[in-house]
Scaffold this motif. Structure first.
Motif, mmCIF file in Angstrom:
data_model
loop_
_atom_site.group_PDB
_atom_site.id
_atom_site.type_symbol
_atom_site.label_atom_id
_atom_site.label_comp_id
_atom_site.label_asym_id
_atom_site.label_seq_id
_atom_site.Cartn_x
_atom_site.Cartn_y
_atom_site.Cartn_z
ATOM 1 N N ASP A 1 -4.382 -7.994 -2.556
ATOM 2 C CA ASP A 1 -5.234 -6.806 -2.564
ATOM 3 C C ASP A 1 -6.183 -6.707 -1.378
ATOM 4 O O ASP A 1 -7.038 -5.821 -1.359
ATOM 5 C CB ASP A 1 -6.050 -6.766 -3.857
ATOM 6 N N LEU A 57 -8.755 3.769 0.435
ATOM 7 C CA LEU A 57 -8.894 2.336 0.666
ATOM 8 C C LEU A 57 -10.339 2.019 1.024
ATOM 9 O O LEU A 57 -11.053 2.858 1.581
ATOM 10 C CB LEU A 57 -7.963 1.871 1.797
ATOM 11 N N HIS A 114 -6.463 7.570 2.312
ATOM 12 C CA HIS A 114 -5.589 6.825 1.402
ATOM 13 C C HIS A 114 -6.374 6.058 0.334
ATOM 14 O O HIS A 114 -5.816 5.176 -0.331
ATOM 15 C CB HIS A 114 -4.717 5.855 2.199
ATOM 16 N N CYS A 142 -8.451 5.128 6.078
ATOM 17 C CA CYS A 142 -8.788 4.488 4.806
ATOM 18 C C CYS A 142 -9.311 5.502 3.797
ATOM 19 O O CYS A 142 -8.961 5.447 2.608
ATOM 20 C CB CYS A 142 -9.833 3.388 5.033
ATOM 21 N N SER A 162 -9.430 -3.414 1.694
ATOM 22 C CA SER A 162 -9.017 -3.754 0.321
ATOM 23 C C SER A 162 -8.714 -2.486 -0.471
ATOM 24 O O SER A 162 -9.145 -1.380 -0.110
ATOM 25 C CB SER A 162 -10.098 -4.562 -0.380
ATOM 26 N N LYS A 163 -8.014 -2.660 -1.556
ATOM 27 C CA LYS A 163 -7.725 -1.548 -2.473
ATOM 28 C C LYS A 163 -8.967 -1.225 -3.278
ATOM 29 O O LYS A 163 -9.745 -2.107 -3.618
ATOM 30 C CB LYS A 163 -6.584 -1.923 -3.421
ATOM 31 N N ARG A 164 -9.160 0.040 -3.619
ATOM 32 C CA ARG A 164 -10.296 0.427 -4.443
ATOM 33 C C ARG A 164 -9.964 0.253 -5.926
ATOM 34 O O ARG A 164 -8.837 0.379 -6.324
ATOM 35 C CB ARG A 164 -10.658 1.895 -4.193
ATOM 36 N N LEU A 177 0.832 -1.191 0.000
ATOM 37 C CA LEU A 177 0.000 0.000 0.000
ATOM 38 C C LEU A 177 0.871 1.247 0.000
ATOM 39 O O LEU A 177 1.900 1.301 0.690
ATOM 40 C CB LEU A 177 -0.923 0.034 1.221
#
Length: 419
Positions: free
Chosen positions: A353, A401, A399, A396, A417-419, A318
């Motif tokens: 991820d 997330l 950043h 989150c 999780s990542k967007r 990340l």
């Protein structure tokens, strides 16, 4: 869609509609004029015909130059008759259909009634109409195209100051010392916009600096007396000869002060995150940080009889602030420990991820999404501040997330999780 693009699209559709209306109207008007001219000539030809038959005997060989005349014996001259109509005749030389305009009327020839039809060829008129229409359509198309190009060019020139202002506004950072400098423009509206933006950004910068100073001062000025109170309370606890009630009061003071200190730290942390006071992003291997945190929590796991399951299928990388990432992981693990049962379980799964942490616990009686709000907690009697997950959600969001909380039975799950 961009503003200029939408403007051009509206202009294009309006031009097409205008084009169709003008072309159709022009065609109808020109056609009406041509037909009126032809019909007027046919009326004149009728007069010539009637004058001719009144002084000359009509035979099959009689004709007028350029015109064709057809006669039919009529028994009833009171029958309705359509004076003008379009008809088609076959050319006797090339057998091709030829359009004609026909004028019909009743006339007496040699004392007998006849239905007379005078026809005039429309080939020249239709050809003329086609040429005029095509010329008009081409001229109108060229005119609309040139107008469209001119409108695009002039729009880019007129809107150039706006896009320059927009670019500078995007580059403006409230935590920088640089003010927003916008050039003077020739257009009144853009000058008004620039003036408003400069005033607004200056006020935002002042408010930001004031809030930043307050946060820094509060962080120091509040933590220092709280630390002193805790120190004196700890000394009081060690004093001999205190009664049971006095010991209980001192213990209550100590716990309340400790709780106030934690709350002050959490709220100041949230304020600093909101103000963007955590600078610098690094690519962090979350898997390594989680493993370090689990090692530091090992004693707590043993003390609370919590069985840990750790599974990794890939390293989660990340791009975020290191300090905030440490707070994020610590709060998630601490939340899983604090709201667990005894004996309990914690399961952590890491992939390329996602970071998933599960824990056993009491069934949830509130909306899971509401637990990310400030001071919201499952058990009102709990000594938890209700700020841990609020801090996690704020980190989150900063950043970009994605995080969600769900539960099934006695298993609580937080998925990062990542967007």
């Amino acid at each position: 869609m961009k503003l200029l693009g939408r403007t051009n699209l509206y202009y294009f559709f309006f031009s097409i509609i205008t084009y169709i209306i003008i072309a159709g109207s022009f065609y109808v008007v020109v056609e009406h004029l041509i037909y009126s001219e032809v019909e007027e000539r046919l009326r004149v030809e009728r007069l010539d015909f009637e004058n001719f038959v009144s002084t000359n005997a009509w035979t099959e060989g009689s004709f007028f130059v350029e015109y064709k005349i057809n006669l039919q014996r009529a028994n009833d001259t009171l029958q309705p008759i359509l004076a003008f109509k379009d008809t088609v005749l076959i050319n006797r030389y090339n057998q091709q259909p030829v359009p004609f305009r026909e004028y019909s009327f009743y006339s007496k020839i040699g004392g007998r009634p006849y239905r007379v039809s005078i026809r005039k060829s429309l080939i020249e008129s239709i050809t003329l109409l086609e040429y005029i229409t095509i010329t008009m359509l081409l001229s109108l198309s060229v005119g609309l195209a040139l107008l469209f190009i001119f409108q695009r060019r002039i729009s880019k020139v007129l809107w150039k100051p706006f896009f320059e202002t927009l670019t500078k506004a995007k580059e403006f950072e409230v935590n920088d010392a640089k003010p927003l400098n916008l050039d003077q423009q020739d257009i009144f509206e853009f000058n008004e916009l620039n003036s408003s933006l400069v005033k607004m950004t200056d006020k935002i910068a002042r408010d930001y600096n004031n809030l930043k100073q307050f946060t820094e001062n509060a962080s120091h000025e509040i933590q220092t007396p709280l630390a002193m109170i805790n120190s004196r309370v700890e000394e009081l606890i060690q004093v001999k000869g205190l009664s049971t009630d006095q010991m209980r009061w001192i213990q209550d003071i100590y716990e309340s002060t400790l709780r106030l200190s934690k709350m002050n730290y959490a709220l100041l942390l949230l304020a600093k995150i909101d103000n963007g006071q955590f600078y610098g992003h690094d690519q962090i291997n979350v898997s390594e940080m989680v493993e370090e945190k689990l090692a530091s929590f090992e004693e707590i796991f043993n003390l609370k009889i919590i069985h840990l399951t750790y599974h990794k299928t890939g390293d989660l990388l990340l791009d975020m602030n290191t300090t905030l990432c440490d707070v994020l992981i610590t709060n998630l693990i601490n939340n899983a420990v604090k709201h667990n049962i005894n004996p309990g379980k914690i399961g952590i799964t890491l992939s390329l991820d996602q970071f998933v942490i599960e824990n056993s616990g009491e069934p949830l009686s509130t909306d899971p999404a509401s637990l990310f709000e400030r001071f919201r907690k499952q058990n009102k009697a709990s000594n938890s501040l209700g700020l841990g997950l609020a801090i996690v959600k704020k980190i989150c969001d900063v950043h970009h997330l994605s995080i969600r909380y769900d539960w099934t039975g006695e298993v609580h799950r937080v998925v990062l999780s990542k967007r």
